[in-house]
Design an enzyme around this catalytic site. Structure first.
Site, PDB file in Angstrom:
ATOM      1  N   THR A 118     -33.751  30.264 -10.407  1.00  0.00           N
ATOM      2  CA  THR A 118     -33.902  31.594 -11.005  1.00  0.00           C
ATOM      3  C   THR A 118     -35.167  32.203 -10.406  1.00  0.00           C
ATOM      4  OG1 THR A 118     -35.283  30.787 -12.806  1.00  0.00           O
ATOM      5  CG2 THR A 118     -32.913  30.782 -13.209  1.00  0.00           C
ATOM      6  N   VAL A 156     -40.953  23.578 -11.321  1.00  0.00           N
ATOM      7  CA  VAL A 156     -41.837  24.745 -11.448  1.00  0.00           C
ATOM      8  C   VAL A 156     -41.862  25.492 -10.110  1.00  0.00           C
ATOM      9  CG1 VAL A 156     -44.142  25.564 -12.024  1.00  0.00           C
ATOM     10  CG2 VAL A 156     -43.226  23.514 -13.158  1.00  0.00           C
ATOM     11  N   LYS A 157     -41.451  26.763 -10.175  1.00  0.00           N
ATOM     12  CA  LYS A 157     -41.349  27.570  -8.950  1.00  0.00           C
ATOM     13  C   LYS A 157     -42.633  28.382  -8.799  1.00  0.00           C
ATOM     14  CE  LYS A 157     -37.685  30.255  -6.706  1.00  0.00           C
ATOM     15  NZ  LYS A 157     -36.486  31.066  -6.976  1.00  0.00           N
ATOM     16  N   ILE A 158     -43.262  28.223  -7.634  1.00  0.00           N
ATOM     17  CA  ILE A 158     -44.596  28.785  -7.398  1.00  0.00           C
ATOM     18  C   ILE A 158     -44.576  29.623  -6.124  1.00  0.00           C
ATOM     19  CG2 ILE A 158     -47.019  28.143  -6.969  1.00  0.00           C
ATOM     20  CD1 ILE A 158     -46.480  26.693  -9.357  1.00  0.00           C
TER      21      ILE A 158
END
Ligand code: G3P
Length: 217
Positions: A27, A86-88
């Protein structure tokens, strides 16, 4: 190559999951906002629902931009479910945050990657996944799939463990070319996945088989 679906829409996630070929979900804030998700609790609940639907990695993007903010937010996201990644974003603070999560055994997906140099940094920081945006590269008249090939070659020759997750997929042909280029994962909108099914000769052949099957009854 693993198949992720690139959406926060629960109906589309369900439809792709029912095909039995779905390995995970990605997402981003734009996709979440499109579903009308607003506020910390609604965001948490939405990610939890997705994690309960699909048995695989679910990328949830931080909204902050400072190292401290990303770490605080990422810790909360990771606590939602064991499958949260965790998208960074690929920034200086983002790289520091990815290294922090690597050191603390939390999976990360380094997003908004548009060059091999950025992909090298993400791998050095220990990102679980790197997300080159191939459709957006094509939009600016460069070849997105060529970047996938370049990163795959670098990671293989250097022994980096980071998985190459081709993102910003726009067409079924993108998926085929990413598979050829050696991408570990393709994250795709549902229409691109369903587009892989299509061939007029399949439809014509099936129509003939069904007609002949009738004559056998
Ligand atoms: O995973 C990143 C992707 O959602 C971006 O896609 O089509 O907005 O470039 P797009």
């Amino acid at each position: 190559m693993k198949f992720f679906i690139d959406t926060a829409n629960l109906d589309q996630i369900r439809e792709a999951n029912e095909l039995g070929i779905l390995d995970g979900v990605t997402t981003n804030p734009s996709l979440m906002a499109k579903e009308g998700i607003k506020g910390e609790e609604a965001i948490r609940q939405h990610y939890l629902t997705i994690c309960e639907m699909v048995d695989g990695p679910v990328s949830a993007e931080v909204l902050g931009t400072t190292f401290e903010g990303m770490v605080e937010e990422g810790k909360k996201l990771a606590a939602i479910h064991k499958n949260i990644v965790v998208k960074i974003p690929m920034t200086k603070d983002g790289i520091k945050a990815i290294k922090w999560f690597t050191d603390n055994d939390i999976q990360t997906n380094c997003t908004l990657v548009f060059s091999a140099g950025q992909a090298i940094l993400a791998a050095k920081a220990g990102a679980t996944y790197v997300s080159p945006f191939i459709g957006r590269i094509d939009d600016s008249s460069w070849d997105g799939v060529q970047l996938i090939e370049q990163i795959v070659n670098i990671y293989n020759s250097q022994g980096f463990m980071t998985e190459v997750l081709a993102a910003s997929i726009r067409t079924p042909l993108h998926i085929v070319r990413c598979a050829e280029a050696g991408a570990d994962v393709c994250t795709c909108p549902l229409p691109s996945i369903l587009g892989l099914l299509k061939h007029p000769l399949t439809d014509l052949g099936l129509a003939q088989f069904l007609k002949d099957a009738e004559s056998m009854k």
